[in-house]
Scaffold this motif. Structure first.
Motif, mmCIF file in Angstrom:
data_model
loop_
_atom_site.group_PDB
_atom_site.id
_atom_site.type_symbol
_atom_site.label_atom_id
_atom_site.label_comp_id
_atom_site.label_asym_id
_atom_site.label_seq_id
_atom_site.Cartn_x
_atom_site.Cartn_y
_atom_site.Cartn_z
ATOM 1 N N PRO A 204 11.466 27.572 5.858
ATOM 2 C CA PRO A 204 10.538 27.279 6.965
ATOM 3 C C PRO A 204 9.678 28.489 7.306
ATOM 4 C CG PRO A 204 12.785 27.539 7.774
ATOM 5 C CD PRO A 204 12.877 27.512 6.280
ATOM 6 N N ARG A 205 8.437 28.227 7.640
ATOM 7 C CA ARG A 205 7.511 29.294 7.995
ATOM 8 C C ARG A 205 7.536 29.554 9.495
ATOM 9 N NH1 ARG A 205 3.222 29.647 3.574
ATOM 10 N NH2 ARG A 205 4.078 28.283 1.970
ATOM 11 N N TRP A 206 7.134 30.745 9.858
ATOM 12 C CA TRP A 206 7.090 31.139 11.266
ATOM 13 C C TRP A 206 6.095 30.262 12.013
ATOM 14 C CZ3 TRP A 206 4.329 34.339 14.975
ATOM 15 C CH2 TRP A 206 5.164 34.934 15.930
ATOM 16 N N GLN A 207 6.482 29.812 13.195
ATOM 17 C CA GLN A 207 5.637 28.903 13.960
ATOM 18 C C GLN A 207 4.626 29.670 14.811
ATOM 19 O OE1 GLN A 207 5.772 25.365 13.727
ATOM 20 N NE2 GLN A 207 6.927 26.081 11.942
ATOM 21 N N VAL A 208 3.357 29.369 14.605
ATOM 22 C CA VAL A 208 2.268 29.956 15.385
ATOM 23 C C VAL A 208 1.796 28.915 16.392
ATOM 24 C CG1 VAL A 208 -0.062 30.928 15.265
ATOM 25 C CG2 VAL A 208 1.591 31.393 13.440
ATOM 26 N N ASP A 209 1.418 29.364 17.588
ATOM 27 C CA ASP A 209 1.006 28.399 18.604
ATOM 28 C C ASP A 209 -0.207 27.610 18.120
ATOM 29 O OD1 ASP A 209 -1.637 29.408 20.190
ATOM 30 O OD2 ASP A 209 -0.466 31.125 19.478
ATOM 31 N N PRO A 210 -0.289 26.321 18.483
ATOM 32 C CA PRO A 210 -1.338 25.438 17.955
ATOM 33 C C PRO A 210 -2.761 25.942 18.196
ATOM 34 C CG PRO A 210 0.371 24.158 19.034
ATOM 35 C CD PRO A 210 0.679 25.591 19.327
ATOM 36 N N ALA A 211 -3.008 26.554 19.348
ATOM 37 C CA ALA A 211 -4.367 27.023 19.644
ATOM 38 C C ALA A 211 -4.797 28.104 18.654
ATOM 39 C CB ALA A 211 -4.436 27.554 21.072
ATOM 40 N N THR A 212 -3.879 29.012 18.348
ATOM 41 C CA THR A 212 -4.194 30.065 17.378
ATOM 42 C C THR A 212 -4.400 29.474 15.993
ATOM 43 O OG1 THR A 212 -2.943 31.724 18.616
ATOM 44 C CG2 THR A 212 -3.346 32.174 16.290
ATOM 45 N N GLY A 213 -3.529 28.539 15.612
ATOM 46 C CA GLY A 213 -3.666 27.903 14.311
ATOM 47 C C GLY A 213 -4.984 27.170 14.162
ATOM 48 N N LYS A 214 -5.381 26.454 15.194
ATOM 49 C CA LYS A 214 -6.648 25.717 15.154
ATOM 50 C C LYS A 214 -7.823 26.670 14.982
ATOM 51 C CE LYS A 214 -9.361 22.360 17.807
ATOM 52 N NZ LYS A 214 -9.423 21.556 19.068
ATOM 53 N N LYS A 215 -7.770 27.780 15.690
ATOM 54 C CA LYS A 215 -8.841 28.781 15.610
ATOM 55 C C LYS A 215 -8.931 29.375 14.208
ATOM 56 C CE LYS A 215 -7.750 32.547 17.636
ATOM 57 N NZ LYS A 215 -7.437 33.542 18.694
ATOM 58 N N MET A 216 -7.787 29.704 13.627
ATOM 59 C CA MET A 216 -7.778 30.295 12.290
ATOM 60 C C MET A 216 -8.264 29.305 11.236
ATOM 61 S SD MET A 216 -6.736 33.424 12.579
ATOM 62 C CE MET A 216 -5.826 34.496 13.708
ATOM 63 N N LEU A 217 -7.787 28.079 11.312
ATOM 64 C CA LEU A 217 -8.122 27.086 10.301
ATOM 65 C C LEU A 217 -9.586 26.651 10.370
ATOM 66 C CD1 LEU A 217 -4.883 24.912 10.468
ATOM 67 C CD2 LEU A 217 -5.565 26.481 8.650
ATOM 68 N N ALA A 218 -10.239 26.948 11.481
ATOM 69 C CA ALA A 218 -11.652 26.580 11.634
ATOM 70 C C ALA A 218 -12.593 27.695 11.190
ATOM 71 C CB ALA A 218 -11.937 26.222 13.090
ATOM 72 N N THR A 219 -12.026 28.818 10.716
ATOM 73 C CA THR A 219 -12.862 29.982 10.407
ATOM 74 C C THR A 219 -12.703 30.391 8.955
ATOM 75 O OG1 THR A 219 -12.480 30.760 12.681
ATOM 76 C CG2 THR A 219 -13.501 32.306 11.137
ATOM 77 N N ASP A 220 -13.721 30.099 8.158
ATOM 78 C CA ASP A 220 -13.735 30.522 6.754
ATOM 79 C C ASP A 220 -14.384 31.889 6.590
ATOM 80 O OD1 ASP A 220 -12.534 29.040 4.659
ATOM 81 O OD2 ASP A 220 -13.839 27.361 5.132
ATOM 82 N N ARG A 221 -15.342 32.183 7.445
ATOM 83 C CA ARG A 221 -16.117 33.407 7.324
ATOM 84 C C ARG A 221 -15.346 34.598 7.899
ATOM 85 N NH1 ARG A 221 -22.300 33.840 9.663
ATOM 86 N NH2 ARG A 221 -22.854 35.855 8.723
ATOM 87 N N TYR A 222 -15.529 35.748 7.278
ATOM 88 C CA TYR A 222 -14.854 36.968 7.733
ATOM 89 C C TYR A 222 -15.100 37.220 9.210
ATOM 90 C CZ TYR A 222 -14.079 41.974 8.452
ATOM 91 O OH TYR A 222 -13.676 43.185 8.943
ATOM 92 N N ASP A 223 -14.018 37.503 9.930
ATOM 93 C CA ASP A 223 -14.094 37.793 11.359
ATOM 94 C C ASP A 223 -13.125 38.938 11.653
ATOM 95 O OD1 ASP A 223 -13.136 37.567 14.243
ATOM 96 O OD2 ASP A 223 -14.755 36.090 14.264
ATOM 97 N N PHE A 224 -13.650 40.070 12.081
ATOM 98 C CA PHE A 224 -12.837 41.271 12.274
ATOM 99 C C PHE A 224 -11.694 41.033 13.258
ATOM 100 C CE2 PHE A 224 -12.126 45.229 14.731
ATOM 101 C CZ PHE A 224 -11.594 46.007 13.722
ATOM 102 N N ASP A 225 -11.984 40.424 14.402
ATOM 103 C CA ASP A 225 -10.952 40.209 15.416
ATOM 104 C C ASP A 225 -9.843 39.287 14.905
ATOM 105 O OD1 ASP A 225 -12.221 41.842 17.257
ATOM 106 O OD2 ASP A 225 -13.418 40.208 18.088
ATOM 107 N N LEU A 226 -10.229 38.236 14.200
ATOM 108 C CA LEU A 226 -9.219 37.321 13.669
ATOM 109 C C LEU A 226 -8.369 37.997 12.597
ATOM 110 C CD1 LEU A 226 -11.026 33.860 13.393
ATOM 111 C CD2 LEU A 226 -9.633 34.780 15.257
#
Length: 288
Positions: A204-226
């Motif tokens: 099993p993989r470590w569980q990340v909160d849904p809001a963070t996961g949604k933000k990451m999965l919506a970003t293909d382009r390089y983002d320094f903060d992410l």
């Protein structure tokens, strides 16, 4: 994490040693955390040519001294030397991140500082979505079955390659055998990663909160903060213990700062080197 294009040492390093040093200007933002980190100085690679101001990525973790007319060469980087010893209980042996995916040019514009056992540059990833999927997204049962099918086929291919290479190697001269050995080293690295992926496939993989996961999965382009957030998540979850991150190209800018004309790049570079005129030009170009 490698800070490209250099820093102004007079604003970066404390003037005195010991716990009671005065926090320099560029570190002042970390003053509340000063008890949690140590500033090291005097670690410059003196083998690096004086004219090689933008060759740090190939020199920092290898000490090879590229630049200044020296023929490009590398050896295993420190992170890759340590990774096998630190990653026995982690899903990912090492994580290599950058502002651009891949390797870049084998010169001062390279975008990786990680090199394998024979000095082969290790590609980086710049997409927050792809990194997040690799680290934290659970594969479906169908994806697992497909992975194991492909792994079995790839293992057969690797076995055939190894057998053929062994036969060819007997007919080669010393220089060509060295190239073949480099190739086989890369083959072994692929094989080891396949075995590691299979061992961890059902864990099993470590569980990340849904809001963070949604933000990451919506970003293909390089983002320094992410990317910084992904570094934190990878370490706190113990998914890996070895990470390299190149947030910006040597002599260049992030994707955000590339918007505009060439003067923006030149002004930005002068600014980060501590030139007052560069700061004014950079601010003016940002406003325009």
């Amino acid at each position: 994490m490698y800070h490209t294009n250099g820093v102004n040492p007079y604003k970066w390093y404390p003037a005195a040693v010991g716990r009671d040093y005065v926090m320099p200007e560029n570190l002042a933002i970390l003053k509340e955390l000063r008890g949690d980190f140590t500033v090291f100085s005097g670690l410059a690679h003196f083998r690096s040519p004086q004219s090689a101001g933008h060759w740090g990525l190939s020199n920092l973790l290898t000490g090879c001294g590229n630049g200044g007319g020296v023929k490009f060469h590398t050896s295993v980087s420190l992170d890759q030397y340590l990774a096998p010893h630190l990653s026995g209980e982690t899903r990912i042996q090492s994580l290599n991140l950058s502002c651009k995916s891949g390797v870049g040019a084998l010169n001062e514009r390279i975008v990786t500082m990680s090199y394998g056992q024979r000095g082969n540059p290790i590609p980086t990833e710049s997409s927050p979505r792809k990194i997040f999927e690799q680290l934290f997204v659970e594969p479906t049962p169908e994806a697992k079955a497909r992975f194991r099918h492909l792994q079995s086929r790839n293992q057969s291919i690797l076995d055939n390659l190894r057998d053929e290479a062994s036969q060819v190697g007997r007919k080669l001269g010393k220089r060509d055998r060295q190239k073949l050995d480099d190739y086989l080293t890369n083959v072994r690295s692929v094989e080891q990663q396949m075995q590691r992926d299979d061992q961890w496939l059902d864990a099993p993989r470590w569980q990340v909160d849904p809001a963070t996961g949604k933000k990451m999965l919506a970003t293909d382009r390089y983002d320094f903060d992410l990317m910084l957030e992904l570094v934190f998540l990878a370490l706190v979850s113990d998914t890996t213990r070895v990470i390299t991150f190149v947030p910006m190209e040597e002599g260049g800018c992030t994707t955000e700062l590339r918007i505009g004309i060439g003067i923006l790049r030149r002004a930005y570079q002068r600014w980060i080197h501590g030139t007052a005129n560069g700061l004014v030009a950079y601010q003016n170009s940002r406003e325009s």
